[in-house]
Design a protein around this motif. Structure first.
Motif, short mmCIF file in Angstrom:
data_model
loop_
_atom_site.label_atom_id
_atom_site.label_comp_id
_atom_site.label_asym_id
_atom_site.label_seq_id
_atom_site.Cartn_x
_atom_site.Cartn_y
_atom_site.Cartn_z
N HIS A 58 40.12 -27.90 -3.01
CA HIS A 58 41.36 -28.14 -2.25
C HIS A 58 41.43 -29.58 -1.77
CE1 HIS A 58 41.90 -23.82 -2.31
NE2 HIS A 58 40.67 -23.69 -1.89
N PRO A 59 41.44 -30.53 -2.71
CA PRO A 59 41.38 -31.93 -2.30
C PRO A 59 42.59 -32.36 -1.47
CG PRO A 59 41.81 -31.75 -4.66
CD PRO A 59 41.47 -30.38 -4.19
N GLU A 60 43.75 -31.79 -1.77
CA GLU A 60 44.94 -32.27 -1.06
C GLU A 60 44.87 -31.96 0.42
OE1 GLU A 60 44.85 -29.63 -3.05
OE2 GLU A 60 45.21 -28.15 -1.46
N MET A 61 44.21 -30.87 0.77
CA MET A 61 44.09 -30.51 2.19
C MET A 61 43.20 -31.52 2.90
SD MET A 61 41.84 -28.93 4.46
CE MET A 61 40.89 -27.53 3.87
N PHE A 62 42.09 -31.89 2.28
CA PHE A 62 41.18 -32.86 2.88
C PHE A 62 41.85 -34.22 3.03
CE2 PHE A 62 36.85 -31.17 3.32
CZ PHE A 62 37.07 -29.89 2.85
N GLU A 63 42.58 -34.61 1.99
CA GLU A 63 43.19 -35.94 2.06
C GLU A 63 44.26 -36.01 3.13
OE1 GLU A 63 44.28 -36.23 -1.99
OE2 GLU A 63 42.16 -36.32 -2.58
N TYR A 64 44.90 -34.89 3.38
CA TYR A 64 45.89 -34.86 4.46
C TYR A 64 45.18 -34.87 5.81
CZ TYR A 64 49.84 -33.32 7.27
OH TYR A 64 50.82 -33.22 8.22
N ALA A 65 44.21 -33.99 5.94
CA ALA A 65 43.64 -33.75 7.26
C ALA A 65 42.87 -34.95 7.80
CB ALA A 65 42.72 -32.54 7.20
N ASN A 66 42.22 -35.70 6.92
CA ASN A 66 41.37 -36.76 7.48
C ASN A 66 42.19 -37.91 8.04
OD1 ASN A 66 41.97 -38.50 5.36
ND2 ASN A 66 39.85 -38.74 4.71
N ARG A 67 43.51 -37.89 7.79
CA ARG A 67 44.34 -38.91 8.43
C ARG A 67 44.45 -38.68 9.94
NH1 ARG A 67 49.06 -37.62 4.98
NH2 ARG A 67 50.22 -38.80 6.53
N PHE A 273 26.82 -41.18 5.38
CA PHE A 273 27.56 -40.33 4.44
C PHE A 273 28.71 -39.61 5.12
CE2 PHE A 273 25.63 -40.68 0.37
CZ PHE A 273 24.37 -41.20 0.63
N LEU A 274 28.53 -39.20 6.37
CA LEU A 274 29.60 -38.47 7.04
C LEU A 274 30.83 -39.34 7.23
CD1 LEU A 274 27.92 -36.36 9.89
CD2 LEU A 274 28.86 -35.59 7.72
N PHE A 275 30.60 -40.61 7.56
CA PHE A 275 31.72 -41.49 7.88
C PHE A 275 32.75 -41.58 6.75
CE2 PHE A 275 34.28 -44.61 9.57
CZ PHE A 275 34.21 -45.83 8.91
N PRO A 276 32.35 -41.97 5.55
CA PRO A 276 33.40 -42.01 4.51
C PRO A 276 33.93 -40.63 4.16
CG PRO A 276 31.25 -42.50 3.57
CD PRO A 276 31.06 -42.43 5.03
N LEU A 277 33.04 -39.61 4.12
CA LEU A 277 33.50 -38.29 3.69
C LEU A 277 34.55 -37.72 4.63
CD1 LEU A 277 30.23 -36.53 2.45
CD2 LEU A 277 32.18 -37.24 1.08
N VAL B 57 34.04 -44.67 -5.23
CA VAL B 57 33.72 -45.98 -4.68
C VAL B 57 33.04 -45.82 -3.32
CG1 VAL B 57 34.71 -48.08 -3.72
CG2 VAL B 57 35.51 -47.21 -5.92
N ALA B 58 33.64 -44.97 -2.48
CA ALA B 58 33.07 -44.77 -1.14
C ALA B 58 31.67 -44.21 -1.22
CB ALA B 58 33.97 -43.83 -0.33
#
Lengths: 281, 129, 568
Positions: A58-67, A273-277, B57-58
């Protein structure tokens, strides 16, 4: 823990009775801490597994939420931890070279950095709670990452409180109207009672993907567990600081500083690792 | 004094237990880590074609940073090989865990009903449960 | 700097409750574990008897279905987490490992004590659930989503098991470091006793697998308390993921249970055949191989849980490979027995029982590993019988074997041999009567964890319950026999069985730091210089050159001066 046989040879009194010499104890401790670090890696791996699996599907959910997360806060925290890693590694060097003042300074800075990290984290959490982005069932955001307002329970609670006060003062002046009083407690009455107020979109209409709560479950789970490890590390470094001030450490007994520093570096790596993820991608 | 197979002898003076990191290597490592942190933040603002590229990249930058911490701050390069094996084994088993998890969950994703049971959400159109 | 010195036995080295509660002596810690574990075993056993009595007749016999659920959950949780996983490593391993290495203690005595405290805290939390009146009823595997929604007292048990996990991790960490750093100077890796190899392999699993249990239980707690939603399908979670998480630990965990048992059996089979072990290196390598392979097969617990067919097939194939190291060991043990001068003391009776029962347990595991068969047998009594054959018929039997074998060393007393032998035989009979019918029950369709059943299963259940009563009774008498020996047993010599590993060079019971002088390393599994001395009632080492003055009746091994010539 001291044994006169060791003191005779001029070694540190902190060498335990069953070790041949200081080097024996140091090396055993080294092996022990590396083994412990492996257990920590596997301990955190569970959360990373959950993250990876859900993100993959569910990549779209993660990309939305981390904003929703503040990159600035995360970046500052990363820098804080990297600085503390430097001072932890430097502390080991200072202990090995019997540089007591440097050792104490480095340990102290490490502790300060640990608490700075926790302070920034606490502020982030408070902001999240205020915004309603909790974990699991309690996830109920009051705005999107673009700050568009959303209809959420907390807004209704706010209106409830205001309506309740208004009704209470009105009722105090006039005789009570049972129907209106009963309605004052409900959000619907509050929402419809006030003319001129725009009805806010709900979460789905505002474009929040389904199960975005999941991201926050992982966010709070991973940063929370990490934060507990930072807190424990801070405690350990305070203990080391006290011992350093008392002059316990010497070139043949600096094991505890070394082991704590290794633990601390692992805590740092996990955050790396947590920071970028969580924050960036 | 007994000789244990895994320890070296003749070191009652205390120094020589372990490699002492030089100030230069510590500061250099720290500086590189700070720069890489800045780089990763900057890189997240650039769009590298697809979201998976950004992720790659990250992660690549993170792996470099992690490696720097392990090699220099944790002086892994001066460590006994067995300790390296231990850590490698730990990472390997974690990778095993995630791989099988991904394989299995990937296989049954089509059966998963995602999005209809979101508690608290009021869907604008009615959805079948 | 050697700490080896003559002195009073470790029991008398210091006095008072505080000297036990705050001890750093691995032997005292091992004993305190042993006491706790035996009490836990009694409790788990009572629940087992409760289950079997309830199943004597279909329908309600003594308890209703909710209580029955709680009984099997507690039986499982107590036996797995409080008895079998810690039993051999923590109780016997703690005592024996340093001695077999020729060391004065484990590497980290304070961590050892911490492990002990964590065990007791975990046990106490389990008891909290038990005494809450609303005991946990989810099954010992805590599958979601029921464990998230069950109204029972799940949180204390899960928290308790979480803490027990750390006890296990620290023990493993301690053992690995001890084996690396505290071996006798002349003891290279391939001169280590096989029991040490087994405990080392176990420790590797404890360190690598148990943290995953830790995070699984932590997530379960967080989900139950805070509703985070990782495993709950209504929140987007995946209950099959819970099973992946859980079994990633719990399959290697069963090897934590069986590897030390195999180590004990390796020791005993050679001692009581009075013959060197056959295939030492194969057994050593297979221990490590088993530890590593055990991480590759966890999905065989999930064949019918919703796991994908692809993963299922992979796991089924891998499960067949994991039998290979175990089979290698069985062949080596049997080859050791061949043409040996076998004596049938109590530990050997348990050892022989182990070899048979482990073979049955292992083979039935293979049948379950075959995907097509498991689809029918999963969650039936066939599985119950299989795991009892390996966990109890092998694991616990090996624990009893080891307990009887090292009892003289630990306590300085010999138990009553005849009683021990009779109990061993009765345990064997009772065990088989209990669990053999369960294979048939399972194959005919009786499901596990069921409170009620079709009357056609009644006879088999009654056979099983009868066996359980015999088993329980003989175990009880066996333990009483051991306890009575503390007061009434004859004093034990240093080496009553004629074994060759280092712990038998120390007095029975050992002094504070295990040996009265730095021990000389005897050749491992070489029985040629051991002679039975009737005056001492045990075996002594005859010097290489047999002179007329040094025939039977010489000094005991424990008091030989360091300078005595010995074969290297």
């Amino acid at each position: 823990m001291s044994h006169s046989a060791h003191e005779d040879s001029g070694q540190s009194p902190f060498i335990a009775h069953h070790y041949d010499n200081a080097r024996h104890q140091f090396e055993a401790g080294k092996l022990g801490i590396w083994l412990f670090l492996v257990t920590e890696i596997l301990f955190f791996s569970g959360l990373f597994v959950a993250y990876i699996i859900y993100r993959y599907h569910h990549p779209e959910m993660f990309e939305y939420a981390n904003r929703y997360l503040s990159v600035k806060a995360g970046a500052i925290n990363t820098c804080v931890l990297i600085i503390s890693s430097l001072t932890a590694a430097w502390a080991v060097r200072a202990a090995q070279l019997r540089q007591r003042k440097t050792l104490i300074t480095c340990l102290a800075i490490t502790v300060v950095c640990a608490f700075a990290f926790l302070g920034i984290k606490a502020k982030e959490y408070a902001h999240k709670f205020h915004m309603g982005t909790y974990w699991g069932e309690d996830f109920d955001p009051c705005e999107t990452p673009d700050l568009t307002p959303i209809d959420c329970a907390e807004r209704h609670e706010g209106h409830e409180a205001a309506a309740g006060k208004a009704e209470a003062t009105a009722a105090a002046d006039t005789t009570a109207k049972p129907g209106a009083e009963a309605a004052a407690g409900t959000g619907e009455a509050a929402a419809t009672a006030k003319p001129g107020e725009v009805k806010l979109p709900d979460r789905v209409a505002a474009g929040v993907p389904p199960h975005t709560s999941y991201f926050f479950s992982l966010y709070f789970g991973m940063t929370g567990l990490h934060g507990i490890h930072v807190l424990i590390g801070a405690g350990v470094f305070i203990w080391l600081l006290i011992r350093a001030i008392k002059g316990h450490f010497s070139p043949d007994y600096f094991g505890p500083v070394e082991y704590a520093a290794l633990y601390w570096h692992l805590v740092d790596i996990i955050w790396i690792f947590l920071f970028p993820l969580l924050y960036l991608i | 004094m007994e000789a244990h197979p895994e320890t070296n002898h003749g070191d009652d003076h205390g120094h020589g237990f372990a490699h002492v990191a030089s100030v230069k290597s510590l500061i250099l490592t720290w500086g590189t880590l700070m720069c890489l942190t800045g780089l990763t933040v900057y890189a997240s603002t650039i769009h590298f074609g697809s979201n998976s590229m950004n992720l790659l990249v990250a992660m690549a930058i993170a792996i470099v940073k992690g490696t720097l911490v392990i090699v220099f701050f944790m002086h892994m390069r001066h460590e006994k090989p067995f300790h390296v094996i231990i850590i490698a084994a730990g990472i390997l088993f974690a990778v095993l865990f995630v791989s099988i998890g991904l394989i299995d969950t990937g296989q049954y994703q089509d059966d998963v009903v995602w999005g209809s049971y979101d508690p608290g959400a009021q869907p604008t159109t009615s959805t079948t449960p | 700097m050697s700490t080896f010195a003559p002195g009073p036995s470790f029991f008398r080295a210091s006095h008072g409750l505080r000297s036990w509660l705050f001890t750093l002596d691995h032997k005292r810690i091992g004993l305190m574990y042993l006491c706790g574990i035996i009490i836990a075993f009694l409790l788990g056993g009572l629940f087992a008897l409760g289950i079997r009595v309830e199943l004597f007749f279909p329908g309600e016999t003594i308890v209703g279905p909710d209580t029955y659920n709680r009984m099997f959950t507690l039986h499982g949780a107590i036996m797995v987490f409080l008895v079998i996983i810690p039993g051999l490593p923590a109780a016997l391993g703690n005592f024996i490992l340093p001695m077999q290495l020729g060391a004065p203690d484990v590497a980290f005595p304070r961590i050892n004590l911490t492990s002990l405290y964590l065990w007791y805290i975990g046990a106490a939390l389990l008891l909290v659930s038990l005494f809450s009146g609303n005991a946990v009823d989810t099954g010992w595997t805590f599958y979601t989503p029921y464990s998230l929604n069950s109204p029972a007292s799940v949180i204390p048990v899960v928290a308790g098991v979480f803490i027990l996990g750390f006890s296990s991790i620290f023990t493993g960490l301690n053992f690995i470091t001890t084996v690396h750093k505290f071996r006798h100077p002349k003891m290279t890796w391939f001169k280590m006793p096989l029991n040490v190899w087994a405990l080392y392999a176990t420790a590797v699993i404890q360190v690598l697998a148990t943290p995953v249990l830790g995070i699984t239980l932590l997530l379960l707690l967080a989900e139950r308390i805070m509703g985070i939603g990782i495993f709950d399908p209504t929140l987007g979670g995946d209950p099959v993921l819970f099973q992946h998480f859980f079994w990633f630990y719990s399959h290697p965990a069963v090897y934590i249970m069986i590897l030390p048992a195999m180590g004990v059996i390796s020791e005993l089979v050679t001692t009581f055949s009075h013959k060197p072990i056959f295939g030492y290196r194969f057994i050593a390598y297979s221990s490590i191989g088993l530890a590593l392979l055990s991480f590759l097969v966890w999905g065989h617990h999930m064949f019918v849980s919703g796991q994908s067919p692809l993963a299922t097939m992979i796991f089924s194939a891998l499960t067949f490979t994991v039998a290979i190291p175990s089979a290698i060991k069985v062949f080596n043990w049997v080859a050791t027995l061949y043409k040996g001068a076998i004596t049938f003391q109590t530990p050997m009776l348990y050892t022989l029982a182990f070899i048979l029962l482990f073979t049955i347990g292992g083979l039935t595991g293979i049948t379950l590993g075959a995907l097509s068969v498991d689809v029918h047998l999963h969650d039936t009594y066939y599985v119950v019988a299989h795991f009892h054959y390996v966990m109890m018929g092998s694991g616990l039997i090996a624990f009893l074997a080891g307990l009887h074998y090292w009892w003289p060393k630990i306590t300085g007393r010999m138990y009553h041999e005849k009683t021990g032998q009779i109990c061993a035989i009765l345990v064997f009979i009772g065990f088989n009567l209990t669990f053999l019918p369960q294979f048939v029950l399972g194959a005919r369709g009786m499901a596990r964890r069921y409170w009620d059943y079709d009357p056609r299963f009644e006879t088999l259940h009654q056979l099983s319950t009868t066996g359980a009563v015999i088993l329980g009774f003989s175990l009880l008498v066996g333990f009483i026999n051991l306890v009575v020996s503390l007061k009434r047993g004859r004093k034990a010599p240093a080496n009553p069985w004629g074994a060759t590993t280092l712990e038998w060079e120390a007095p029975s019971p050992p002094p504070l730091y295990n040996f009265t002088a730095p021990p000389e390393l005897p050749p491992i599994y070489d029985y040629t210089n051991l002679v039975y001395d009737p005056d001492e009632g045990g075996y002594i080492r005859r010097p290489a050159q047999a002179t007329d003055t040094s025939a039977a009746g010489g000094e005991g091994p424990g008091s030989s001066p360091a300078g005595e010539p010995s074969r290297s």
